[in-house]
Design an enzyme around this catalytic site. Structure first.
Site, PDB file in Angstrom:
ATOM      1  N   TYR A 145       0.819  -1.215   0.000  1.00 48.13           N
ATOM      2  CA  TYR A 145       0.000   0.000   0.000  1.00 48.13           C
ATOM      3  C   TYR A 145       0.850   1.260   0.000  1.00 48.13           C
ATOM      4  O   TYR A 145       0.387   2.329  -0.411  1.00 48.13           O
ATOM      5  CB  TYR A 145      -0.929   0.018   1.219  1.00 48.13           C
ATOM      6  CG  TYR A 145      -2.024  -1.025   1.197  1.00 48.13           C
ATOM      7  CD1 TYR A 145      -2.303  -1.760   0.043  1.00 48.13           C
ATOM      8  CD2 TYR A 145      -2.781  -1.284   2.323  1.00 48.13           C
ATOM      9  CE1 TYR A 145      -3.298  -2.711   0.025  1.00 48.13           C
ATOM     10  CE2 TYR A 145      -3.790  -2.241   2.313  1.00 48.13           C
ATOM     11  CZ  TYR A 145      -4.030  -2.951   1.162  1.00 48.13           C
ATOM     12  OH  TYR A 145      -5.023  -3.903   1.137  1.00 48.13           O
ATOM     13  N   LYS A 192       3.555 -15.472   2.841  1.00 44.96           N
ATOM     14  CA  LYS A 192       3.600 -16.219   1.575  1.00 44.96           C
ATOM     15  C   LYS A 192       5.072 -16.472   1.256  1.00 44.96           C
ATOM     16  O   LYS A 192       5.590 -16.109   0.201  1.00 44.96           O
ATOM     17  CB  LYS A 192       2.903 -15.427   0.465  1.00 44.96           C
ATOM     18  CG  LYS A 192       2.618 -16.225  -0.807  1.00 44.96           C
ATOM     19  CD  LYS A 192       1.654 -17.374  -0.598  1.00 44.96           C
ATOM     20  CE  LYS A 192       1.359 -18.065  -1.935  1.00 44.96           C
ATOM     21  NZ  LYS A 192       0.576 -19.314  -1.737  1.00 44.96           N
ATOM     22  N   ASP A 224      -2.928 -18.209   1.819  1.00 49.27           N
ATOM     23  CA  ASP A 224      -4.061 -18.894   1.203  1.00 49.27           C
ATOM     24  C   ASP A 224      -4.623 -19.971   2.134  1.00 49.27           C
ATOM     25  O   ASP A 224      -5.837 -20.115   2.284  1.00 49.27           O
ATOM     26  CB  ASP A 224      -3.687 -19.484  -0.164  1.00 49.27           C
ATOM     27  CG  ASP A 224      -2.325 -20.154  -0.168  1.00 49.27           C
ATOM     28  OD1 ASP A 224      -1.609 -20.104   0.859  1.00 49.27           O
ATOM     29  OD2 ASP A 224      -1.951 -20.722  -1.214  1.00 49.27           O
ATOM     30  N   ASP A 248      -5.302  -6.802   5.891  1.00 52.46           N
ATOM     31  CA  ASP A 248      -6.493  -6.104   5.441  1.00 52.46           C
ATOM     32  C   ASP A 248      -7.554  -7.118   5.006  1.00 52.46           C
ATOM     33  O   ASP A 248      -8.727  -7.042   5.396  1.00 52.46           O
ATOM     34  CB  ASP A 248      -6.112  -5.179   4.278  1.00 52.46           C
ATOM     35  CG  ASP A 248      -7.235  -4.241   3.869  1.00 52.46           C
ATOM     36  OD1 ASP A 248      -8.291  -4.239   4.521  1.00 52.46           O
ATOM     37  OD2 ASP A 248      -7.048  -3.504   2.885  1.00 52.46           O
ATOM     38  N   ASP A 252     -11.008  -8.718   7.493  1.00 52.88           N
ATOM     39  CA  ASP A 252     -12.383  -8.580   7.005  1.00 52.88           C
ATOM     40  C   ASP A 252     -13.043  -9.945   6.843  1.00 52.88           C
ATOM     41  O   ASP A 252     -14.224 -10.118   7.127  1.00 52.88           O
ATOM     42  CB  ASP A 252     -12.404  -7.824   5.671  1.00 52.88           C
ATOM     43  CG  ASP A 252     -12.342  -6.319   5.866  1.00 52.88           C
ATOM     44  OD1 ASP A 252     -12.294  -5.877   7.026  1.00 52.88           O
ATOM     45  OD2 ASP A 252     -12.326  -5.593   4.859  1.00 52.88           O
TER      46      ASP A 252
END
Length: 374
Positions: A145, A192, A224, A248, A252
């Site tokens: 970001y 990852k 994942d 993020d 959620d």
């Protein structure tokens, strides 16, 4: 702890943000009245409303007000005229990113709790989510970001660079380990590392720090697999630590465990001032309709009280929220059959905080804000 005097910057933002902030302030004022504290609230513009008024999503006056505060209460930001216009050069979200970076808010903390009385609202099976209680630590000022981004010269390509340095990882890792020692002594790093070099650095640094916390069990999940495990068996998690974008998304996703985004608070902390906000969006369709659920913002205020060292006060606010859940004093998303308004929910919780007694709600009295609501 004795009487405290704290200055709180309030950024109501857009959509339902002002409504839910009003109720959180009401509860904080009840805390102040009961315990003799002094909270001074100062309201500032941020988000789409700030763009409309000043052309900037985070005006300098707002930023200075945040620097001068002991803590920040944020409602929500976002507006369809920006959400639905990817070409917009100035966007509400830019203000939030700038605020996090300017204040050095490097760690986002999101508790996710499955409330027994609301299990029916989760899309997951009751037996999967009952008892789930996790704390997600998301790094907030690094990663993709904040990396270099742009388009290729011919306009046919685009790039977003993900970068981290060791110091950014170290500081949030210590916070996550410390949190685990106060809970169930388990920390899961989500990365990852089989593909990304930044993830390999994360895993390397976390492994180096782990021996400083010998009582904490450390394990690792690729992002994942973690996304799948949060759905399959959320009870396995205690504290989750991860980088910005993964956090993020996963936080959620984890919100469905509670059955409603309107129940989940968050804190963003740095070296000085901290920010507290619900994780839900601005929900512009619900603005002004008195249907917004204020509980996530009220629980964010409870996290603020904990940040101030006011654990007794924070626990009382949480108990008041549980009382509202048990008595089903809830907005339409969680009580469609007999819903209460945003203000009624706030009044009911504030009354409990002020008086410390469980009462049966009376809608008429709650509506007009009478001191007696039974």
């Amino acid at each position: 702890m004795g009487v405290l005097r704290k200055k709180i910057a309030v950024l109501p933002g857009d959509g339902i943000g002002p409504e839910v902030c009003d109720e959180a302030i009401k509860v904080l004022e009840a805390v102040a009245d009961r315990f003799g504290h002094q909270f001074e609230f100062e309201t500032h513009l941020m988000g789409a409303c700030a763009i409309d008024a000043t052309g900037e999503p985070l005006p300098d006056k707002t930023l200075q007000g945040c620097f001068a505060a002991d803590a920040i209460l944020l409602g929500a930001i976002g507006d369809p005229k920006y959400d639905n216009n990817p070409a917009a050069k100035v966007r509400p979200e830019q203000g939030l990113l700038k605020l996090r970076k300017s204040l050095g808010l490097f760690a986002n903390i999101r508790p996710v709790t499955a409330y027994d009385v609301l299990l029916e609202h989760s899309p997951l099976k009751n037996e999967r989510v009952a008892g789930a209680d996790m704390l997600i630590y998301r790094e907030l000022t690094g990663g993709i970001y904040f990396g270099d981004k742009g388009r290729t010269e011919d306009g046919e390509g685009a790039y977003d660079h993900c970068t981290y340095d060791r110091s950014e990882i170290v500081r949030i890792t210590h916070l996550a380990f410390q949190a685990a020692t106060t809970r169930r002594n388990k920390l899961t790093l989500v990365d990852k590392a089989n593909v990304l070099e930044t993830s390999r650095l994360w895993r390397e640094v976390v492994k180096e720090i782990a021996p400083e916390y010998p009582g904490v069990e450390l394990d690792f999940l690729f992002v994942d697999n973690a996304a799948m495990q949060i759905i399959l068996n959320p009870k396995q998690f205690d504290v989750i630590l991860t980088e910005n974008m993964f956090g993020d998304i996963l936080s959620d996703e984890a919100s469905v465990i509670a059955g409603s985004l309107g129940l989940l608070p968050s804190a963003s902390v740095g070296n000085s001032v901290a920010l507290f906000e619900p994780i839900h969006g601005s929900f512009p369709q619900g603005a002004g309709k008195k249907i917004a659920n204020p509980i996530a913002t009220i629980l964010s205020a409870a996290m603020m009280l904990e940040h101030f060292g006011l654990q007794e006060e924070a626990d009382l606010v949480k108990k008041a929220v549980h009382n509202a859940l048990d008595k089903k004093v809830l907005t339409p998303e969680l009580n469609a059959a007999s819903p209460y308004t945003t203000e009624q929910v706030g009044n009911f919780i504030a009354y409990f905080v002020m008086h410390g007694i469980e009462v049966m709600p009376d809608k008429n009295n709650i509506e007009v804000g009478l001191s007696t609501i039974i």
